[in-house]
Design an enzyme around this catalytic site. Sequence first.
Site, short mmCIF file in Angstrom:
data_model
loop_
_atom_site.label_atom_id
_atom_site.label_comp_id
_atom_site.label_asym_id
_atom_site.label_seq_id
_atom_site.Cartn_x
_atom_site.Cartn_y
_atom_site.Cartn_z
N GLY A 13 -7.85 13.82 -10.80
CA GLY A 13 -8.31 14.64 -9.68
C GLY A 13 -9.52 14.10 -8.93
N THR A 14 -9.71 12.78 -8.91
CA THR A 14 -10.86 12.27 -8.15
C THR A 14 -10.65 12.48 -6.65
OG1 THR A 14 -10.04 9.99 -7.98
CG2 THR A 14 -11.41 10.52 -9.89
N LEU A 96 9.19 15.46 -4.54
CA LEU A 96 9.70 16.74 -4.03
C LEU A 96 10.97 16.46 -3.22
CD1 LEU A 96 6.21 18.09 -2.92
CD2 LEU A 96 7.62 19.00 -4.79
N ASN A 110 0.25 13.07 1.86
CA ASN A 110 0.16 12.39 0.57
C ASN A 110 -0.79 11.21 0.71
OD1 ASN A 110 0.90 11.60 -2.14
ND2 ASN A 110 2.17 9.99 -1.26
N HIS A 112 -1.44 7.49 -0.83
CA HIS A 112 -0.79 6.46 -1.63
C HIS A 112 -1.73 5.25 -1.72
CE1 HIS A 112 2.44 4.35 -3.58
NE2 HIS A 112 2.14 3.31 -2.84
N GLU A 150 11.58 13.59 3.14
CA GLU A 150 12.48 13.47 1.99
C GLU A 150 12.50 12.07 1.39
OE1 GLU A 150 13.22 13.98 5.06
OE2 GLU A 150 14.70 12.46 5.64
N ASP A 153 7.32 8.21 -0.01
CA ASP A 153 6.36 7.36 0.72
C ASP A 153 6.89 6.92 2.08
OD1 ASP A 153 4.53 7.54 -1.41
OD2 ASP A 153 5.40 5.80 -2.40
N GLU A 183 -9.46 5.62 -0.47
CA GLU A 183 -8.85 6.94 -0.70
C GLU A 183 -9.81 8.11 -0.48
OE1 GLU A 183 -6.22 7.39 -4.11
OE2 GLU A 183 -6.29 5.24 -4.43
C1 GAR Z 1 -4.68 7.91 -6.81
O1 GAR Z 1 -4.96 6.54 -6.78
C2 GAR Z 1 -3.54 8.24 -5.85
O2 GAR Z 1 -3.58 7.48 -4.68
C3 GAR Z 1 -2.35 7.86 -6.68
O3 GAR Z 1 -2.67 8.31 -7.98
C4 GAR Z 1 -4.10 8.31 -8.17
C5 GAR Z 1 -4.52 9.69 -8.59
O4 GAR Z 1 -5.88 9.72 -8.92
N1 GAR Z 1 -1.15 8.45 -6.17
C6 GAR Z 1 0.04 7.85 -6.23
O5 GAR Z 1 0.23 6.79 -6.77
C7 GAR Z 1 1.18 8.63 -5.57
N2 GAR Z 1 2.31 7.80 -5.37
P1 GAR Z 1 -6.72 11.07 -8.93
O6 GAR Z 1 -5.97 12.09 -9.79
O7 GAR Z 1 -8.02 10.67 -9.56
O8 GAR Z 1 -6.89 11.55 -7.52
#
Ligand code: GAR
Length: 205
Positions: A13-14, A96, A110, A112, A150, A153, A183
């Site tokens: 959850g950062t 989803l 989202n 990525h 759908e 990514d 991010e």
């Molecule tokens: C993040 O790097 C996010 O971009 C990635 O998972 C990590 C979650 O970190 N998401 C994906 O790969 C989705 N395809 P977080 O829980 O610390 O936010």
Amino acid sequence: MKTRIAVLVSGGGTNLQALIDAENAGKIPHGEIALVISNNPNAYALERARQAGIPAAVISRKECGGDQQKFEQWIQMTLERDGIDLIILAGFMCILTEKFTSKWPNRILNIHPSLIPSFCGSGFYGLHVHEAALERGVKVTGATVHFVNEIPDGGPILLQKAVAVEQGDTPETLQRRVMEQAEWILLPQAAEMVSEMIENQRKDS
Ligand code: GAR
């Protein structure tokens, strides 16, 4: 009225934390994080929600007997119950289906951890994305915020930011740099952009 945001999470959850911090710093004036949903009861993201005083719900696929339709119906019901306008997938590790995404056109974002269309689609999530980037030997990677449809990514891209790969990077050091330099900056920006758009649409209608 502010745009009511639900953040869907699965792990640390950062990115959720970056959204919470941005909201507290007044950087998402048109939106408010009204709900956190986790598919994983042990996600540390739930603790972050608790500390921030944000209501949270756990909806695991296991509890739904592995039934994807039931899982999505539960999510949909919870979002409707809480009057959610915008969904943000922040490290949500479940795909989803169209049945769900078609109910939320231009209302799901989202994040990525690569520059789409590189290293994305099914199987590319979390650390795997950075492993693949290092294996391929790219010198630049980054992060992308996109609308969700759908195609995994595959929705329209809203924001991207490039991040350099450095000599000696491991998947972990690269992941951290992409989070810090891309991010955690892009996601709050995107949250505000779309929250404002939704608020304006509401005023016009
Ligand atoms: C993040 O790097 C996010 O971009 C990635 O998972 C990590 C979650 O970190 N998401 C994906 O790969 C989705 N395809 P977080 O829980 O610390 O936010």
